[in-house]
Design a protein around this motif. Structure first.
Motif, PDB file in Angstrom:
ATOM      1  N   CYS A  54       0.827  -1.208   0.000  1.00 35.87           N
ATOM      2  CA  CYS A  54       0.000   0.000   0.000  1.00 35.87           C
ATOM      3  C   CYS A  54       0.863   1.260   0.000  1.00 35.87           C
ATOM      4  N   ARG A  55       0.577   2.161  -0.923  1.00 36.22           N
ATOM      5  CA  ARG A  55       1.326   3.420  -1.021  1.00 36.22           C
ATOM      6  C   ARG A  55       0.626   4.574  -0.312  1.00 36.22           C
ATOM      7  N   VAL A  56      -0.681   4.498  -0.181  1.00 39.99           N
ATOM      8  CA  VAL A  56      -1.457   5.654   0.262  1.00 39.99           C
ATOM      9  C   VAL A  56      -2.065   5.466   1.650  1.00 39.99           C
ATOM     10  N   ALA A  57      -2.396   4.247   2.050  1.00 35.67           N
ATOM     11  CA  ALA A  57      -2.984   3.995   3.369  1.00 35.67           C
ATOM     12  C   ALA A  57      -1.963   4.283   4.470  1.00 35.67           C
ATOM     13  N   GLU A  58      -2.470   4.649   5.649  1.00 30.04           N
ATOM     14  CA  GLU A  58      -1.599   4.954   6.786  1.00 30.04           C
ATOM     15  C   GLU A  58      -1.302   3.726   7.642  1.00 30.04           C
ATOM     16  N   ARG A  59      -2.249   2.826   7.743  1.00 28.65           N
ATOM     17  CA  ARG A  59      -2.085   1.593   8.523  1.00 28.65           C
ATOM     18  C   ARG A  59      -3.010   0.518   7.966  1.00 28.65           C
ATOM     19  N   GLY A 137       4.551 -10.920  26.009  1.00 30.20           N
ATOM     20  CA  GLY A 137       4.737 -11.466  24.666  1.00 30.20           C
ATOM     21  C   GLY A 137       4.691 -10.414  23.575  1.00 30.20           C
ATOM     22  N   ALA A 138       4.229 -10.832  22.402  1.00 32.17           N
ATOM     23  CA  ALA A 138       4.176  -9.955  21.228  1.00 32.17           C
ATOM     24  C   ALA A 138       3.187  -8.811  21.453  1.00 32.17           C
ATOM     25  N   LEU A 139       3.383  -7.722  20.698  1.00 30.27           N
ATOM     26  CA  LEU A 139       2.557  -6.524  20.830  1.00 30.27           C
ATOM     27  C   LEU A 139       1.307  -6.630  19.962  1.00 30.27           C
ATOM     28  N   TYR A 140       0.155  -6.412  20.562  1.00 29.29           N
ATOM     29  CA  TYR A 140      -1.131  -6.354  19.879  1.00 29.29           C
ATOM     30  C   TYR A 140      -1.805  -5.058  20.303  1.00 29.29           C
ATOM     31  N   LYS A 141      -1.510  -3.968  19.614  1.00 35.35           N
ATOM     32  CA  LYS A 141      -2.060  -2.677  20.012  1.00 35.35           C
ATOM     33  C   LYS A 141      -3.522  -2.583  19.597  1.00 35.35           C
ATOM     34  N   ILE A 142      -4.385  -2.384  20.587  1.00 38.77           N
ATOM     35  CA  ILE A 142      -5.817  -2.220  20.321  1.00 38.77           C
ATOM     36  C   ILE A 142      -6.081  -0.749  19.998  1.00 38.77           C
ATOM     37  N   ARG A 143      -6.725  -0.508  18.885  1.00 41.88           N
ATOM     38  CA  ARG A 143      -7.119   0.844  18.499  1.00 41.88           C
ATOM     39  C   ARG A 143      -8.642   0.904  18.416  1.00 41.88           C
ATOM     40  N   PHE A 144      -9.204   1.979  18.909  1.00 42.73           N
ATOM     41  CA  PHE A 144     -10.654   2.133  18.820  1.00 42.73           C
ATOM     42  C   PHE A 144     -11.012   3.470  18.202  1.00 42.73           C
ATOM     43  N   LEU A 145     -12.144   3.483  17.522  1.00 45.77           N
ATOM     44  CA  LEU A 145     -12.730   4.723  17.014  1.00 45.77           C
ATOM     45  C   LEU A 145     -14.212   4.689  17.346  1.00 45.77           C
ATOM     46  N   THR A 158       0.264  -3.016  11.672  1.00 44.98           N
ATOM     47  CA  THR A 158       1.368  -2.322  11.002  1.00 44.98           C
ATOM     48  C   THR A 158       2.510  -1.949  11.936  1.00 44.98           C
ATOM     49  N   GLY A 159       2.191  -1.365  13.085  1.00 42.50           N
ATOM     50  CA  GLY A 159       3.233  -0.841  13.972  1.00 42.50           C
ATOM     51  C   GLY A 159       3.575   0.575  13.570  1.00 42.50           C
ATOM     52  N   GLU A 160       4.822   0.845  13.237  1.00 39.18           N
ATOM     53  CA  GLU A 160       5.177   2.153  12.688  1.00 39.18           C
ATOM     54  C   GLU A 160       4.304   2.405  11.461  1.00 39.18           C
ATOM     55  N   PRO A 161       3.713   3.611  11.340  1.00 44.71           N
ATOM     56  CA  PRO A 161       2.772   3.858  10.233  1.00 44.71           C
ATOM     57  C   PRO A 161       3.395   3.611   8.868  1.00 44.71           C
ATOM     58  N   LEU A 162       2.538   3.357   7.887  1.00 47.83           N
ATOM     59  CA  LEU A 162       3.010   2.968   6.560  1.00 47.83           C
ATOM     60  C   LEU A 162       3.777   4.065   5.842  1.00 47.83           C
ATOM     61  N   HIS A 163       3.598   5.329   6.256  1.00 42.29           N
ATOM     62  CA  HIS A 163       4.406   6.364   5.601  1.00 42.29           C
ATOM     63  C   HIS A 163       5.876   6.288   6.022  1.00 42.29           C
ATOM     64  N   LYS A 164       6.177   5.491   7.032  1.00 44.74           N
ATOM     65  CA  LYS A 164       7.571   5.275   7.432  1.00 44.74           C
ATOM     66  C   LYS A 164       8.172   4.202   6.520  1.00 44.74           C
ATOM     67  N   PRO A 219       6.436  -0.111  -1.437  1.00 44.28           N
ATOM     68  CA  PRO A 219       7.019   0.818  -0.475  1.00 44.28           C
ATOM     69  C   PRO A 219       7.423   0.183   0.844  1.00 44.28           C
ATOM     70  N   GLY A 220       6.800  -0.950   1.198  1.00 49.80           N
ATOM     71  CA  GLY A 220       7.125  -1.596   2.469  1.00 49.80           C
ATOM     72  C   GLY A 220       8.013  -2.816   2.329  1.00 49.80           C
ATOM     73  N   ILE A 221       8.656  -2.955   1.181  1.00 48.56           N
ATOM     74  CA  ILE A 221       9.423  -4.169   0.902  1.00 48.56           C
ATOM     75  C   ILE A 221      10.604  -4.349   1.849  1.00 48.56           C
ATOM     76  N   ASN A 222      11.167  -3.243   2.344  1.00 46.39           N
ATOM     77  CA  ASN A 222      12.377  -3.335   3.158  1.00 46.39           C
ATOM     78  C   ASN A 222      12.159  -3.019   4.632  1.00 46.39           C
ATOM     79  N   ARG A 223      10.916  -3.035   5.081  1.00 51.11           N
ATOM     80  CA  ARG A 223      10.643  -2.754   6.496  1.00 51.11           C
ATOM     81  C   ARG A 223       9.885  -3.912   7.126  1.00 51.11           C
TER      82      ARG A 223
END
Length: 379
Positions: A54-59, A137-145, A158-164, A219-223
Motif C-alpha cells: 500500500c502506497r497511500v494507506a496509513e495503517r 509477549g508480542a505486541l497487539y495494540k488495540i485501536r478504537f474509534l 502495522t506498527g510504525e505507520p506505513l508512511h515510514k 514501499p514496504g518491501i524493506n521494512r
C-alpha cells in the motif's frame, strides 16, 4: 477453509478512493471507502500484501468488532463479547489507544480504561487466569474509534505507520508524508515512462515516491511490521508476499525525475534519501531557484509542494513564489502542473484558475491540489 478477516485501512481525508483502488487491485474483497478509512476483507495473505504494497494507506488494522455504544456499559459489554482468544495469546501485550468523535462517549481516557478492562476479563476467562495477565509477549495494540456512537475495535497490524518507508532518515524543514506524496503521484497519473519534475523538491519525497510507483517497487518491501510475530499470519506468507513483490518490479522503465531547490544541504539530503530508497539512478537533483525555472521538454509532469505561510515562509514571501510560478510555468500541450497549497489566494497570485482542483490534507492542514494542463484542448 482459510479464514476471511475484516480489515480497515485509515488514510488521509480525500484519498479514500485511491486506497480502495489499491486494495481491489491487490485482490481484497468487499472494499468500501468511508471518510478517512477504507473497509475490506481478505485472508492472512491480504493483510501481509496490503502492509507491504500500500502506497497511500496509513495503517492496516484488523477489525475485531463493530457495534453501537451510548454508555460505558454498552462499551464494556461490546468489547467483553469479542473472542479475544482468537487473536491474542495469553501473554500478549495489548495497550489501548483511540479517539471519540461526535459521540455520547467523549472521554478518550475513560474509554481506554474500559476497553482494556473488558479485553483483560475476556482473556482471563478464555485462558483460565485469575491473576493479572503477564503481557510479556508480542505486541497487539488495540485501536478504537467511536464515531457517532458507533464503535470500531481494531488491532494494529502495522506498527510504525506505513508512511515510514525507511528511506527518509533525513528530511528538510517541513517534510511531506510519503503517503501524501504517493497520492499526488497517483492523482497526477505518473506512469513508468514519465518525466516528473519537482521545482521545490526539498528532501525529495515526491520524486522518490514517483520513482517507486513508476518502477512498481513496493514501499514496504524493506521494512518490518508488528504482526509478523502473530501466529494468525504464518511466516511463510510474509516470505511469499515479499518474493511476489520483488517479481513485479519493473525493469523496462523509462522514468526520470528532476528535482530543484535553492538549499544545497537539503539537496544532499534528497540524494541520500534517493540512495536509501534504491532509486538514485532515476533521479537527479540540481540547485535552481524557482525564478529560473524553465522547461524545454516536449512532455513532463510537474508536481510540487511550494513553501507557504504555515510552512517555512511568511505569507508575503509565499505569494511572491506563487507569482513567480505563474510566470515561469508555461502552459502547453504535453506538460501538466500539479501544485498542492493551503492558500486560498494561490490562483490569484498564480494569475490563472486551475483546470481542476481537489481537496487534500497535508497533515492537519486543509489544502487544494491545483491541476493545470496535460491534455490538448478541443478547439
Amino acid at each position: 477453509m482459510e479464514y476471511n478477516y475484516k480489515c480497515v485501512a485509515p488514510c488521509l481525508m480525500g484519498v479514500e478512493r485511491l486506497v480502495a483502488n489499491e486494495l481491489k487491485f491487490m485482490g481484497a474483497q468487499n472494499v468500501c471507502a468511508d471518510n478517512g478509512r477504507v473497509f475490506f476483507e481478505g485472508g492472512a495473505e491480504i493483510i501481509a500484501r496490503a502492509n507491504i504494497r500500500c502506497r497511500v494507506a496509513e495503517r492496516i488494522l484488523l477489525l475485531c468488532a463493530r457495534f453501537d455504544a451510548r454508555s460505558f456499559e454498552d462499551l464494556f459489554n461490546g468489547v467483553r463479547s469479542i473472542d479475544w482468544g482468537a487473536f491474542l495469546p495469553m501473554n500478549a501485550q495489548f495497550p489501548v489507544t483511540g479517539s471519540c468523535l461526535s459521540s455520547q462517549l467523549k472521554s478518550v481516557s475513560d474509554c481506554q480504561g474500559i476497553i482494556k478492562k473488558a479485553a483483560a476479563e475476556a482473556l482471563k476467562a478464555k485462558y483460565g487466569v485469575k491473576s493479572m495477565l503477564p503481557e510479556t509477549g508480542a505486541l497487539y495494540k488495540i485501536r478504537f474509534l467511536i464515531l457517532k456512537d458507533n464503535v470500531c475495535i481494531m488491532l494494529d497490524t502495522t506498527g510504525e505507520p506505513l508512511h515510514k518507508r525507511g528511506y527518509r532518515a533525513n528530511s528538510g524543514g517541513a517534510p511531506m508524508k510519503e503517503t501524501l506524496a504517493a497520492s499526488l503521484c497517483q492523482i497526477a497519473g505518473v506512469r513508468k515512462d514519465h518525466i516528473v519534475i519537482d521545482p521545490c523538491c526539498g528532501s525529495g519525497t515526491i520524486l522518490i515516491e514517483a520513482a517507486l510507483s513508476a518502477l512498481n517497487i513496493a514501499p514496504g518491501i524493506n521494512r518490518s511490521f508488528v504482526c509478523e510475530d502473530w501466529p494468525i499470519i504464518p511466516q511463510g506468507i510474509w516470505e511469499n508476499e515479499r518474493n511476489e513483490a520483488k517479481k513485479i518490479v519493473r525493469t523496462d522503465c523509462g522514468f526520470h525525475g528532476i528535482g530543484y531547490d535553492i538549499d544545497d544541504e537539503v539537496l544532499e539530503t534528497a540524494r541520500e534519501n534517493a540512495v536509501k530508497a534504491g532509486v538514485d539512478d532515476r533521479i537527479e537533483f540540481r540547485h535552481r531557484d524557482i525564478h529560473e525555472f524553465s522547461l524545454d521538454l516536449p512532455r513532463a509532469t510537474v508536481i510540487c509542494n511550494p513553501p507557504y505561510g504555515e510552512r517555512l515562509l511568511d505569507i508575503s514571501d509565499a505569494h511572491e513564489i506563487y507569482t513567480a510560478m505563474g510566470e515561469r510555468f508555461e502552459l502547453r500541450d504535453g506538460i501538466s502542473y500539479n501544485i498542492i497549497c493551503p492558500d486560498d489566494d494561490f490562483e490569484r497570485c498564480f494569475k490563472r484558475r486551475a483546470d481542476k482542483r481537489r481537496k487534500l490534507y497535508n497533515g492537519m492542514i486543509s489544502c487544494q491540489l491545483y491541476m493545470y494542463g496535460g491534455r490538448s484542448k478541443k478547439k
